[in-house]
Design a protein around this motif. Structure first.
Motif, PDB file in Angstrom:
ATOM      1  N   MET A 436       0.818  -1.209   0.000  1.00 35.01           N
ATOM      2  CA  MET A 436       0.000   0.000   0.000  1.00 35.01           C
ATOM      3  C   MET A 436       0.859   1.269   0.000  1.00 35.01           C
ATOM      4  SD  MET A 436      -2.874  -1.424  -0.097  1.00 35.01           S
ATOM      5  CE  MET A 436      -3.931  -0.007   0.081  1.00 35.01           C
ATOM      6  N   THR A 437       2.169   1.144   0.197  1.00 31.37           N
ATOM      7  CA  THR A 437       3.053   2.311   0.260  1.00 31.37           C
ATOM      8  C   THR A 437       3.718   2.517  -1.082  1.00 31.37           C
ATOM      9  OG1 THR A 437       3.469   1.818   2.576  1.00 31.37           O
ATOM     10  CG2 THR A 437       4.966   3.368   1.487  1.00 31.37           C
ATOM     11  N   LEU A 459      -8.136  14.950  -2.723  1.00 29.86           N
ATOM     12  CA  LEU A 459      -7.506  13.933  -1.897  1.00 29.86           C
ATOM     13  C   LEU A 459      -8.586  13.132  -1.196  1.00 29.86           C
ATOM     14  CD1 LEU A 459      -4.785  12.841  -0.849  1.00 29.86           C
ATOM     15  CD2 LEU A 459      -4.988  14.443   1.059  1.00 29.86           C
ATOM     16  N   LEU A 460      -8.620  11.846  -1.474  1.00 25.28           N
ATOM     17  CA  LEU A 460      -9.619  10.965  -0.872  1.00 25.28           C
ATOM     18  C   LEU A 460      -9.145  10.515   0.495  1.00 25.28           C
ATOM     19  CD1 LEU A 460     -10.629   8.695  -3.910  1.00 25.28           C
ATOM     20  CD2 LEU A 460     -11.949  10.544  -2.892  1.00 25.28           C
ATOM     21  N   GLU A 461      -9.981  10.739   1.509  1.00 25.70           N
ATOM     22  CA  GLU A 461      -9.640  10.288   2.860  1.00 25.70           C
ATOM     23  C   GLU A 461      -9.966   8.817   3.052  1.00 25.70           C
ATOM     24  OE1 GLU A 461     -11.674  12.812   5.530  1.00 25.70           O
ATOM     25  OE2 GLU A 461     -10.593  14.641   4.931  1.00 25.70           O
ATOM     26  N   GLU A 462     -10.986   8.338   2.368  1.00 20.50           N
ATOM     27  CA  GLU A 462     -11.370   6.927   2.466  1.00 20.50           C
ATOM     28  C   GLU A 462     -10.791   6.175   1.268  1.00 20.50           C
ATOM     29  OE1 GLU A 462     -15.541   6.670   2.716  1.00 20.50           O
ATOM     30  OE2 GLU A 462     -15.733   8.061   4.397  1.00 20.50           O
ATOM     31  N   ILE A 463     -10.074   5.097   1.534  1.00 16.43           N
ATOM     32  CA  ILE A 463      -9.425   4.343   0.464  1.00 16.43           C
ATOM     33  C   ILE A 463     -10.302   3.199  -0.015  1.00 16.43           C
ATOM     34  CG2 ILE A 463      -7.389   2.953  -0.141  1.00 16.43           C
ATOM     35  CD1 ILE A 463      -5.808   4.558   1.864  1.00 16.43           C
ATOM     36  N   GLY A 464     -10.949   2.479   0.885  1.00 18.54           N
ATOM     37  CA  GLY A 464     -11.731   1.305   0.501  1.00 18.54           C
ATOM     38  C   GLY A 464     -13.120   1.668   0.019  1.00 18.54           C
ATOM     39  N   LEU A 465     -13.255   2.380  -1.060  1.00 23.37           N
ATOM     40  CA  LEU A 465     -14.555   2.758  -1.614  1.00 23.37           C
ATOM     41  C   LEU A 465     -14.948   1.773  -2.704  1.00 23.37           C
ATOM     42  CD1 LEU A 465     -14.196   6.639  -1.944  1.00 23.37           C
ATOM     43  CD2 LEU A 465     -15.453   5.378  -0.201  1.00 23.37           C
ATOM     44  N   LEU A 470     -17.190   5.516  -5.541  1.00 16.31           N
ATOM     45  CA  LEU A 470     -16.100   6.225  -6.199  1.00 16.31           C
ATOM     46  C   LEU A 470     -16.603   7.026  -7.387  1.00 16.31           C
ATOM     47  CD1 LEU A 470     -13.048   6.705  -6.257  1.00 16.31           C
ATOM     48  CD2 LEU A 470     -12.822   4.702  -7.730  1.00 16.31           C
ATOM     49  N   LYS A 473     -18.261  10.184  -6.092  1.00 15.50           N
ATOM     50  CA  LYS A 473     -17.265  11.171  -5.689  1.00 15.50           C
ATOM     51  C   LYS A 473     -16.675  11.885  -6.912  1.00 15.50           C
ATOM     52  CE  LYS A 473     -16.655  10.565  -1.103  1.00 15.50           C
ATOM     53  NZ  LYS A 473     -16.608  11.654  -0.104  1.00 15.50           N
TER      54      LYS A 473
END
Length: 545
Positions: A436-437, A459-465, A470, A473
């Protein structure tokens, strides 16, 4: 039938075995002569005095001639000598302005280990064995009618003569004649050229093929005489460089200016334009002797070592195995221009400790010279030239070009040298990288930050959308970005009385106007809602009044 019965029986008894052949084969009419073996004479024919000269022997790199040499003079003939030094093999002649070499730009900066041929000067002898006593050939009618070649005179025209143009006849060239008093380079070049003068000088050379071609041997000794021959008729000489020398064009330009005495006024890729100077005189310039043949290349130390600097043999072999599966960053074409190769290799080392360059269909001597140049310019450590590819390691003392940059990309490290640190040796506390990095360069991070500040990125604060969330958004951000991009503050000036008076000549009135404009802008920015167009706000003003 009665007649047949009366005939005698001839075939009544047949011989059981054939009679023996007692006759011998016929002899040849003329016997074969037997000649005695040739006599081997012990006396060898007398050798001519010319055959004693080592210059007439056929020696090249395929022969077994190998003579180790030490720095210093290895052969001398009076004032003429062959010297081995830091710049390789050079030749000293009396009165020469500098030491002559076969190549001034492509000679390695390493002392040679040995030579492949006897040390001799590749120039003509200083004197002839006897003076010329022959007779010039008679000219035929066609040659007599031929026009005399004239060139532009180098003698400056006096101001009193006006615009008179002088022409001179072509004179025979004398090689190896050096002037007693050499003018300094600054006085020959004169004052700097203006942009208009440079444009006028370059205009006839841009689309012209009248040029000096510089190949894999770089700036050779005979090219110096060729450049001065071009300067005899034109003030600018065009030099086109292809192949190995284009890796380091700065070195080529420096050698051209030092050895020819000219000034480079323009450079595009591998093409260089050299100006002879304002006060250049073709008659007083030095006449260099021409090399009659190409000297054999000396033996230099090996570029590839089994255990390079900072690595053991096992670590070097492991890096070579990892490099077999590495994709090359580029493929070099034959006789191409490689001006950006050093920069590409440096950028590639930012993401991987190993870099490979594909050199298919190139001569082995060419890509070995390219590897030697990259070793000094990048710098790096050469690992192998296998499969016509240059494999390089960035070394232990490698430092990133970006001081604030993060370490090398984890994905690149895991694909190429998994388990190695920046020095190339396996680290003890090696951990599996986090998928993930992701590491980015500082330039990429600054571009992302600028895009977020200007509302061109989010910038999306939630990753698991999920896909639907998505997409929602993205649609919301698309509408907001378009409205923000097309929204501008509108200035509306309205008065109930319908009259306005301004004094043009007072400073107080100008200050009042500036205050009024600033107040109106602040009011407009606060009144216009985000996401609406100024046209809509202007349309609502008459209804509100």
């Amino acid at each position: 039938m009665a007649i047949l019965a009366k005939l005698p029986n001839v075939f009544s008894t047949l011989p059981s075995t054939p009679p023996p052949n007692t006759s011998s084969p016929p002899k040849p009419p003329i016997p074969i002569p037997k000649y005695p073996p040739p006599l081997k004479s012990t006396k060898s024919p007398p050798k001519s005095p010319l055959s004693k000269n080592p210059a007439f022997k056929i020696l090249h790199r395929n022969t077994k001639y190998h003579k180790p040499v030490e720095p210093g003079v290895i052969s001398s003939d009076g004032d003429r000598a062959v010297v081995v030094g830091e710049s390789g093999v050079s030749y000293l002649l009396p009165g020469a302005p500098f030491e002559f070499q076969f190549s001034y730009s492509e000679t390695p900066k390493v002392k040679p280990v040995a030579i492949r041929e006897p040390a001799f000067l590749p120039f003509a002898p200083p004197t002839m064995p006897r003076p010329w006593t022959g007779k010039a050939p008679m000219k035929n009618a066609r040659r007599k009618e031929r026009k005399i070649a004239l060139v532009e005179s180098m003698t400056p025209v006096a101001e009193e003569e006006g615009g008179v143009r002088r022409l001179d006849m072509v004179r025979p060239m004398e090689m190896g004649r050096f002037p007693a008093q050499v003018k300094p380079r600054a006085s020959v070049i004169g004052k700097p050229l203006t942009r208009a003068e440079i444009y006028e000088l370059l205009k006839p050379h841009i689309g012209s093929n009248r040029q000096v071609n510089l190949g894999r041997d770089g700036l050779t000794h005979n090219m110096l005489e060729l450049v001065h021959t071009h300067w005899k008729r034109r003030p600018v000489c065009k030099v086109r460089c292809l192949g190995v020398p284009t890796v380091d064009m700065n070195n080529v330009c420096r050698c051209l200016e030092e050895k020819t005495g000219g000034k480079i006024i323009h450079r595009v890729g591998g093409t260089v334009y050299i100006f002879r100077g304002r006060n250049y005189d073709h008659r007083t310039r030095p006449w260099y002797p021409v090399m009659l043949w190409k000297p054999a290349t000396p033996v230099y130390p090996k570029l590839i070592k089994e255990a390079p600097e900072g690595l053991t043999k096992a670590e070097a072999d492991e890096l070579r195995e990892k490099g077999k599966n590495l994709l090359p960053i580029c493929r070099l074409a034959k006789n191409g221009v490689y001006t950006s190769l050093v920069k590409d290799v440096r950028n590639a080392f930012e993401g991987s400790p190993l870099v490979k360059v594909d050199c298919k269909r190139l001569e082995p001597s060419d890509y070995k010279k390219i590897g030697a140049k990259l070793k000094d310019l990048v710098p790096c450590v050469l690992l192998s030239f296998d499969n016509e590819q240059i494999l390089m390691w960035r070394g232990q003392g490698w430092k990133s070009m970006y001081p604030e940059a993060r370490s090398a990309s984890i994905s690149a490290d895991s694909d190429t040298v998994n388990g190695f640190n920046s020095s190339g040796s396996r680290s003890d506390n090696y951990q599996k990288p986090d998928p993930m990095t992701v590491a980015s360069s500082p330039k990429m991070m600054s571009l992302w930050k600028r895009a977020i500040e200007t509302s061109k990125a989010m910038l999306l604060e939630e990753i698991g959308l999920g896909p639907d969330s998505l997409l929602q958004k993205v649609e919301e951000f698309e509408g907001m970005s378009q409205a923000t991009e097309h929204s501008y503050p509108a200035l509306v000036f309205s008065s109930e009385d319908g009259d306005s008076s301004h004094d043009d000549g007072g400073e107080d009135d100008e200050d009042d106007d500036e205050d009024y404009l600033s107040d109106s802008i602040e009011g407009t920015e606060s009144s216009v809602p985000i996401g609406s167009l100024p046209v809509d706000w202007i349309g609502t003003q008459p209804h509100e009044q």
